[in-house]
Motif scaffolding. Structure first.
Motif, PDB file in Angstrom:
ATOM      1  N   ALA A  12      46.241  40.980  40.927  1.00 26.55           N
ATOM      2  CA  ALA A  12      44.862  40.523  40.715  1.00 26.55           C
ATOM      3  C   ALA A  12      44.462  40.698  39.257  1.00 26.55           C
ATOM      4  CB  ALA A  12      43.914  41.293  41.633  1.00 26.55           C
ATOM      5  N   THR A  15      46.367  36.328  36.688  1.00 25.71           N
ATOM      6  CA  THR A  15      46.850  34.968  36.921  1.00 25.71           C
ATOM      7  C   THR A  15      46.890  34.121  35.652  1.00 25.71           C
ATOM      8  OG1 THR A  15      44.654  34.269  37.645  1.00 25.71           O
ATOM      9  CG2 THR A  15      46.216  34.932  39.363  1.00 25.71           C
ATOM     10  N   ASN A  48      45.499  34.592  44.009  1.00 28.95           N
ATOM     11  CA  ASN A  48      46.590  35.096  43.172  1.00 28.95           C
ATOM     12  C   ASN A  48      47.967  34.792  43.758  1.00 28.95           C
ATOM     13  OD1 ASN A  48      45.956  36.959  45.233  1.00 28.95           O
ATOM     14  ND2 ASN A  48      47.098  38.555  44.172  1.00 28.95           N
TER      15      ASN A  48
END
Length: 95
Positions: A12, A15, A48
């Motif tokens: 998390a 990305t 994600n």
């Protein structure tokens, strides 16, 4: 032709950096013997998560050629830090 399939769960908040590094890593894989094509798709339901699809001429082009190469070490250096958990890779062929 062999289709390599990997579900990539990116940590998390990472990305954007992952996608930037993936574009750089794409040049590495595209130059490998037996490479045909690849695509990275982002999941719509899970922010994600991605799926990586790579087409190879033979299974060995991926498992021995690419993974046994110095280029793979560069690929790992660019991308492997982003995965949690580390992806499982499967190979498919037309039935």
């Amino acid at each position: 032709m062999i289709l390599e399939v990997a579900v990539l769960n990116v940590k998390a908040g990472h990305t954007d950096a992952f996608e930037d590094h993936f574009r750089e890593a794409s040049r590495i894989i595209a130059g490998m013997k037996g490479y045909v094509s690849h695509e990275l798709q982002r999941c719509l339901e899970i922010d994600n998560q991605y799926i990586l699809l790579v087409r190879w001429e033979t299974l060995e082009d991926h498992t021995e050629g690419f993974r046994g190469s110095e280029s793979y070490q560069e690929w790992k250096k660019l991308l492997h830090r982003y995965y949690d958990p580390f992806p499982v890779v499967h190979h498919y062929e037309l039935a």
